[in-house]
Design an enzyme around this catalytic site. Structure first.
Site, PDB file in Angstrom:
ATOM      1  N   THR A 116       0.827  -1.206   0.000  1.00  0.00           N
ATOM      2  CA  THR A 116       0.000   0.000   0.000  1.00  0.00           C
ATOM      3  C   THR A 116       0.862   1.257   0.000  1.00  0.00           C
ATOM      4  O   THR A 116       2.015   1.227   0.466  1.00  0.00           O
ATOM      5  CB  THR A 116      -0.893  -0.014   1.269  1.00  0.00           C
ATOM      6  OG1 THR A 116      -1.453   1.275   1.462  1.00  0.00           O
ATOM      7  CG2 THR A 116      -0.102  -0.357   2.519  1.00  0.00           C
ATOM      8  N   ASP A 117       0.281   2.365  -0.458  1.00  0.00           N
ATOM      9  CA  ASP A 117       1.000   3.644  -0.398  1.00  0.00           C
ATOM     10  C   ASP A 117       1.135   4.145   1.045  1.00  0.00           C
ATOM     11  O   ASP A 117       1.932   5.044   1.325  1.00  0.00           O
ATOM     12  CB  ASP A 117       0.309   4.710  -1.266  1.00  0.00           C
ATOM     13  CG  ASP A 117      -1.134   5.011  -0.859  1.00  0.00           C
ATOM     14  OD1 ASP A 117      -1.653   4.339   0.054  1.00  0.00           O
ATOM     15  OD2 ASP A 117      -1.733   5.929  -1.464  1.00  0.00           O
ATOM     16  N   GLU A 118       0.365   3.542   1.956  1.00  0.00           N
ATOM     17  CA  GLU A 118       0.358   4.058   3.340  1.00  0.00           C
ATOM     18  C   GLU A 118       1.699   3.861   4.043  1.00  0.00           C
ATOM     19  O   GLU A 118       1.977   4.516   5.045  1.00  0.00           O
ATOM     20  CB  GLU A 118      -0.786   3.420   4.137  1.00  0.00           C
ATOM     21  CG  GLU A 118      -2.112   3.646   3.428  1.00  0.00           C
ATOM     22  CD  GLU A 118      -3.355   3.341   4.242  1.00  0.00           C
ATOM     23  OE1 GLU A 118      -3.298   3.383   5.470  1.00  0.00           O
ATOM     24  OE2 GLU A 118      -4.390   3.067   3.613  1.00  0.00           O
TER      25      GLU A 118
ATOM     26  N   TYR B 228      -1.533  -0.584  10.966  1.00  0.00           N
ATOM     27  CA  TYR B 228      -1.716  -1.239   9.659  1.00  0.00           C
ATOM     28  C   TYR B 228      -0.530  -0.942   8.748  1.00  0.00           C
ATOM     29  O   TYR B 228       0.107  -1.859   8.227  1.00  0.00           O
ATOM     30  CB  TYR B 228      -3.023  -0.772   9.003  1.00  0.00           C
ATOM     31  CG  TYR B 228      -3.110  -1.097   7.520  1.00  0.00           C
ATOM     32  CD1 TYR B 228      -3.111  -2.417   7.072  1.00  0.00           C
ATOM     33  CD2 TYR B 228      -3.174  -0.078   6.554  1.00  0.00           C
ATOM     34  CE1 TYR B 228      -3.178  -2.714   5.707  1.00  0.00           C
ATOM     35  CE2 TYR B 228      -3.243  -0.368   5.199  1.00  0.00           C
ATOM     36  CZ  TYR B 228      -3.237  -1.689   4.776  1.00  0.00           C
ATOM     37  OH  TYR B 228      -3.298  -1.977   3.429  1.00  0.00           O
TER      38      TYR B 228
ATOM     39  N   LYS C  89       2.408  -3.413   7.187  1.00  0.00           N
ATOM     40  CA  LYS C  89       2.647  -3.592   5.749  1.00  0.00           C
ATOM     41  C   LYS C  89       4.097  -3.199   5.421  1.00  0.00           C
ATOM     42  O   LYS C  89       4.765  -3.877   4.641  1.00  0.00           O
ATOM     43  CB  LYS C  89       1.675  -2.744   4.921  1.00  0.00           C
ATOM     44  CG  LYS C  89       0.225  -3.198   4.966  1.00  0.00           C
ATOM     45  CD  LYS C  89      -0.034  -4.585   4.392  1.00  0.00           C
ATOM     46  CE  LYS C  89       0.165  -4.669   2.900  1.00  0.00           C
ATOM     47  NZ  LYS C  89      -0.275  -6.002   2.381  1.00  0.00           N
TER      48      LYS C  89
END
Ligand code: NAD
Ligand code: TYD
Length: 355
Positions: free
Chosen positions: A138-140, A163, A167
């Site tokens: 993810t970009d997060e 989260y 990741k």
């Protein structure tokens, strides 16, 4: 266990009963009859075999129920099916749930990823020709942007939620296994997805469901948080491309070139819903309710997707207006799906989260 397709190439997709995974599985099963696609999914609250009803009888598809955190099971299926490729999507994926139960995210997202890597490595040892481990991220992991700038593949990781930290950690393990044990890998980091079959805890399906039922639309903080939105089918197309054409050890950022402030997006959604439900103009907007902010809420995500565009020729095929309209139509036509996934445990989650 009987290997139905000895002559075909066996691919493992994890998390295939979830939102993005189900679109990926559908694409691969239909497009590549020469592959046998195995879908490993634990069927958590977010996994739903109804998402795959149209392909469940296909010859080149097999569902395997199990957890990526179950070391014995993972090791058994790798030995049995000798997966040459892995497309790894299984994860705990919702930021709010990670704030309530961070350990569950560490177990699934970090430990689960490591167990898959270990099983892949144990199976092929140094025989890596034609093999690939593709980790979907993810970009997060890049943290939060200010008002300007974009996440590039070289942007340093700076995760803020349990989260995104889980990741980020799993991305690092994939890279480390690539460097240390030569496992051929690719990673992609994508922006917020939307589309059919997304569990109604994420912004767009949650708000569609709430508008249908005339329930408040809980906008966190002042609503001035920005996300980049990509239609899920365009993500599935990108995943297919990266898996087949991506260069080993590379990362690809995937995004929609489509930034929206939450509050503007919610207002647009309300307008569409009024039209589609034949409600008075402005009716749904009255449901907007500003609520307590999410702790550690990232201000802005924006992806620079020029690498995947330049190197692999990918760009989104669906405009946001079109994708949003199709998405709403899907939820309105599939109220049974919505009702099924929002019965039972969902009610308790909702009470706790939005009390
Ligand atoms: P999702 O929550 O809809 O689906 C996750 C799936 O994984 C479910 O089917 C669930 O049953 C399965 N799963 C969970 N724990 C498991 C376990 N221990 N063993 C086996 N299966 C398990 O998630 P999603 O939105 O489809 O996201 C899929 C992947 O894409 C995730 O890795 C996520 O981090 C990543 N991603 C998501 C987005 C997004 O906007 N949704 C954006 C970028 C990246
Ligand atoms: P979400 O769909 O949870 O995705 P992510 O946190 O991975 O970006 O949330 C998208 C944005 O919408 C995010 O800024 C948080 C906000 N949001 C709300 O304002 N209210 C809600 O009830 C939810 C679920 C999200």
């Amino acid at each position: 266990m009987f290997n139905k397709s000895i002559r075909s190439k066996n691919l493992l997709v994890t998390g295939g009963a979830g939102f993005i995974g189900s679109h990926v599985i559908r694409r691969l099963v239909n497009k590549y009859p020469e592959y046998h696609i195995y879908n490993l999914d634990a069927l958590t609250y977010a996994g739903n075999l109804e998402n795959l009803i149209d392909i469940e009888g296909k010859e080149n598809y097999t569902f395997l129920r199990g957890s990526i955190t179950d070391e014995d099971y993972v090791s058994t299926i790798f030995k049995e099916y000798r997966f040459e490729g892995v497309i790894h999507l299984a994860a705990e994926s919702h930021v709010d749930r990670s704030i309530t139960d961070p350990l569950a995210f560490a177990k699934t997202n970090i430990l689960g990823t490591m167990l898959l890597l270990n099983a892949f490595r144990a199976l092929w040892k140094d025989n890596w020709k034609g093999k690939r481990f593709y980790h979907i991220s993810t970009d997060e992991v890049y943290g939060s942007l200010g008002k300007t700038g974009f996440f590039e593949e070289t942007t340093p990781y700076d995760p803020n939620s349990p989260y995104s930290a889980s990741k980020a950690s799993s991305d690092h393990f994939v890279r480390a296994y690539g460097e240390t044990y030569n496992i051929p890998y690719v990673i992609s980091n994508c922006s917020n997805n939307y589309g059919a079959n997304q569990f109604p805890e994420k912004l767009i399906p949650l708000f569609i469901n709430n508008i249908i039922h005339n329930r408040p639309l809980p906008v966190y903080g002042d609503g001035n948080y920005t996300r980049d939105w990509l239609y899920v089918i365009d993500h599935a197309i990108a995943i297919d491309l990266v898996f087949h054409k991506g260069i080993n050890k590379e990362t690809y950022n995937i995004g929609g070139f489509n930034e929206w402030k939450n509050i503007d997006l919610v207002k647009l959604l309300c307008q569409h819903m009024d039209e589609k439900l034949g409600r008075e103009k402005g009716g749904s907007e009255q449901l907007i309710t500003y609520v307590k902010d999410r702790p550690g809420h990232d201000l802005r995500y924006a992806i620079d997707a020029s690498k995947i565009n330049r190197d692999l020729g990918w760009s989104p095929t669906v405009t946001f207006e079109e994708g949003l309209s199709k998405t709403i139509d899907w939820y309105l036509a599939n109220e049974d799906w919505l009702n099924n996934v929002t019965s039972g445990a969902y009610q308790q989650y909702y009470e706790l989260q939005y009390q």
